[in-house]
Design an enzyme around this catalytic site. Structure first.
Site, short mmCIF file in Angstrom:
data_model
loop_
_atom_site.label_atom_id
_atom_site.label_comp_id
_atom_site.label_asym_id
_atom_site.label_seq_id
_atom_site.Cartn_x
_atom_site.Cartn_y
_atom_site.Cartn_z
N CYS A 128 -15.07 19.98 -11.29
CA CYS A 128 -15.93 18.88 -11.49
C CYS A 128 -17.57 19.22 -11.20
CB CYS A 128 -15.52 17.65 -10.74
SG CYS A 128 -14.33 16.80 -10.92
N ASP A 187 -22.88 3.86 -21.50
CA ASP A 187 -21.87 4.21 -22.45
C ASP A 187 -22.47 5.54 -23.49
OD1 ASP A 187 -19.77 4.37 -24.05
OD2 ASP A 187 -20.42 2.91 -25.64
N HIS A 188 -21.78 6.42 -23.40
CA HIS A 188 -22.32 7.50 -24.37
C HIS A 188 -23.57 8.37 -23.94
CE1 HIS A 188 -19.45 6.47 -27.22
NE2 HIS A 188 -19.54 7.31 -27.96
N HIS A 197 -15.63 11.47 -19.06
CA HIS A 197 -14.44 10.94 -19.10
C HIS A 197 -14.52 9.73 -20.10
CE1 HIS A 197 -12.90 12.92 -15.60
NE2 HIS A 197 -14.28 12.77 -15.24
N HIS A 204 -18.93 17.68 -17.62
CA HIS A 204 -17.59 17.36 -18.31
C HIS A 204 -17.96 15.87 -18.39
CE1 HIS A 204 -16.71 16.65 -14.10
NE2 HIS A 204 -15.89 15.69 -14.67
N HIS A 234 -20.67 13.46 -16.81
CA HIS A 234 -21.28 13.80 -15.35
C HIS A 234 -20.77 14.95 -14.91
CE1 HIS A 234 -17.58 12.40 -12.45
NE2 HIS A 234 -17.17 13.33 -13.71
N GLU A 267 -11.36 6.39 -13.63
CA GLU A 267 -12.08 7.73 -14.25
C GLU A 267 -11.18 8.27 -15.07
OE1 GLU A 267 -14.87 10.18 -11.75
OE2 GLU A 267 -13.09 11.30 -11.68
#
Lengths: 138, 138, 138, 138, 138, 138
Positions: free
Chosen positions: F36, F82-83, F44, F42, F17, F127
Site C-alpha cells: 500500500c 471520485d476518479h 480502489h 494504487h 491513494h 475499501e
C-alpha cells in the site's frame, strides 16, 4: 487480424408487470402463470447487462465508450421502463406478455437500431437474482 | 425465423465431499488434492445455474416455465444432493471423484433425461464464489 | 452469565407499490416522490433480513431453529406480500404510504406478535441493493 | 468422445491507472476519457476471472488443478499488477492505453504463454461491478 | 476525545459438519435438526467477518493492520477449520453441537485470547448467504 | 413515542491513494504499509454506505428522501473523491494518511455539517469487499 473484445455494461430499472393471456380466463391464467398473474400487478428490480462485441480502436483502446453506451441505454430503455408499469405505461406489451424472455427481446430490438451495426449486440436480463435470460443466443 | 432465447435458473445445495483416488496412498492423494483429500470430508455451499435454450411459446412468452424447471431440479438433483455426503450418500461418486467437473457432468446427465430434447441444456456449478465450472462447452 | 447471540434469516418477495399522499394533487406528489408516484405502480425485489437475539439452548445450540423462523416469515409476511400490490392487495397500506420505512415497521409489528417475547426482534428491508432500512434502532 | 469442461478461477487486484492519448492535449483527452484522464490517476479493485477449457483427467477428475491455475495467475499477473500503477509500474502500458479492453488482452497474452496449449483460454475482467470485458470472443 | 472506529476483515473456510444430540435417537435428531443431522455429514462455505473496535493510531491511521488481523485469523481459525470436519477433526465440537451459533462463540473465544484486550471484538459467521450469526451482541 | 428508523444509501467512487508516513524512510513505510506504500499509487472501487437515523414523517413516511441524501453525498463527497488521487487531488489527506479509517472519519465530518442535526449519522466504507470500516461506533 483484428482482435474482437466483448464489453459489458450493467444497468437496472424497477418496474411493475402482470403475466396473462387475455383470451384465457382467470383460472387458466393462474394455472399457467401462478402468482405472476395477479391482476393488480407485482414488480421487480430488473438488472440489465448489455454486451457489445467489436474491435478496440487502436488509439483509444475502447471498443466503444461505456459512458456512451450507458447513455444510449438510459435514453432508449431506462427512460421508458424505469418506475413504470410495463403492461400499462409502455407501448411494447399491449399484446405481448411481459415475460423476461419478451422484455429481453424488446430491449434487443430497441437497442439494435441505436448501436452501430458493426458491433454485435447481446442482452442479459435478470428478473430476480435466480431467474435470468439471454438473447440472442449465439 | 424462430428466435432462440436462453433462460437460467439458479438453485443451491449444501454437501460434503472428499477428493481422492482409491488406488493412490495418502501421501500421493494429499500431493494432488491437498486439503481436499481430508479423509473426514469437508463441504461446500454449491450454487447451481441451469441454462435452457429454446424458442418462446408465442402465446405465453415462456421458453419453459421457470417454476417447472425449478421443480425438475429440486426433484432430480437437490433431493439427492442437498445436505448429503456426495461420496457416501449418492450412487454417482462411488468410483468417480466428486470434483466440481464431475459433479457438473453428472448433473447434466441426470437433467438431460428429464428436459425435453428440443431444448439445449447447460450446467454451471459454483463450488465456491471463486471456483466454478461449465458443462458442456459450446 | 448467559451468552446472547443474534441469528439472521434472509428472505425475499416481489411486490408492486406506489408512493403518494391522497390529499395532495399529482404535481405535489410528483415533486415529493418523483417517479415513485407513478399512478400505474412500479415494483421491487425486496430482500428481507430478520434478526432475532436470544440465548442458545444448551442442548441444541440453537437460539431458534432457522427453519421455524423461515416458516413464520413465510406464513405471516411472504404469503401476504409476495407477488402482490402493496397498496391494493394488502390491508396495511390503505392509509399508510408504503415507503420502505413503513413496510419495515409493519413487518416488525406483524412478526412481533408471532415471535416469543423473550427474543429481541429487528427488521432490515432492502428496497434495492442501494436503498435499505432497519427498524427498530437499538 | 472426450467431454470438454470449462473451469473458472476468480482472482483480484487493486491498481491505479490513467487513460489518455499522449499526442492529444488535455481538453481532447478529457472530452474522450472524461474523469478517467485525471493526470494524478484514479484506481479500481479489478476482479479477474480466468476460464480454461479442456477434458478432465479420467483419474483425478480435474481439467487442471485450480490451485495450480491460481498460482500461475498470482506469479504472472497479480505479482505484476496488484497495488501497482499500471501506467508507471508495468512495462505493458507505456504506449498502450490501460483501458479494460487492453488490460484484458495483455493478461491473455501473458497467460497464453504459461498455460498448456491443449487448453483454450479466456479472460473476463471487471473494472467495476458494472463495467466488464471478455477476451477473446469465441 | 479519542474517536473509536470499527474495522472489519472478511475471511472464509469450507468445512463439513453434522448437527445432533448424542443422547437422542435418530428420529428425535431428525425431528429437531432435519437434513442437518445426516450421519454422513454435509458442508458449507462459511464466510467469517471479524470486527475490531479501537482508536486509530494518530501516525499510521490504522486501528490495527488488517494484514496482521488476517494473519491471526488464518493461524488460529482457518488453519484449524478450513477443509475440516468440524465434528471429527477439531477439539471444540466433541461435546458441543457445531451450530452456527456455537461455531461463532468458539471463534470468538479463540480470537479473544489473541487480540489485544484494548480492542472490542465481534464475530459474524455466514453458514449460507441466507443464514448468519453475530456474537457477542452489544 | 416516536419510532426511530435507520435508512441507508449506498454509493461508490473510484480513487487512487498511497499510504505512508512522510517522516519515515521507504523501508519503514514498506514494513508497515506493505504494497500500500507504493510511491506511484494504487487504487480502489470504494463502496460507501451512509446511515441516517430519524423518525419518519407521518405524512410522507420518509425519514428523509433518499434522493435528497444521494444528492448531498454526490455533491459533497463523490464530486471531490471520485476518479481522484486522494493524496494529491483533495485537501483532506495532505497531512493525514488516507487509510480507510481516516477516509471514513473525513466523510463523516463532511456530511455531519450537511445533514440536519436531528438525524444521527453513520458511515460504512468498503475499501475492498473484504476490508471495511464503520465510523462512528455507537
Amino acid at each position: 487480424m483484428d482482435k474482437k473484445v466483448a464489453i459489458f455494461r450493467k444497468e437496472h430499472f424497477n418496474a411493475a408487470h402482470r403475466l396473462f393471456v387475455p383470451e384465457w380466463d382467470d383460472a387458466k391464467n393462474e394455472e399457467v402463470f401462478g402468482k405472476c398473474s395477479n391482476p393488480n400487478y407485482h414488480g421487480h428490480n430488473y438488472d440489465l447487462v448489455i454486451k457489445i462485441v467489436g474491435v478496440p480502436d487502436p488509439k483509444t483502446g475502447y471498443v466503444m465508450n461505456l459512458k456512451t453506451l450507458s447513455d444510449i441505454i438510459q435514453e432508449n430503455v431506462l427512460d421508458k421502463f424505469d418506475h413504470k408499469n410495463l403492461n400499462l405505461d409502455t407501448t411494447y406489451f399491449k399484446k405481448l406478455n411481459p415475460t423476461a424472455e419478451n422484455i429481453a427481446i424488446i430491449i434487443y430490438e430497441i437497442l439494435r437500431e441505436k448501436i452501430d451495426s458493426k458491433f454485435d449486440l447481446f442482452v442479459r436480463l435478470y428478473e430476480t437474482e435466480r431467474n435470468f435470460i439471454e438473447y440472442p443466443v449465439k
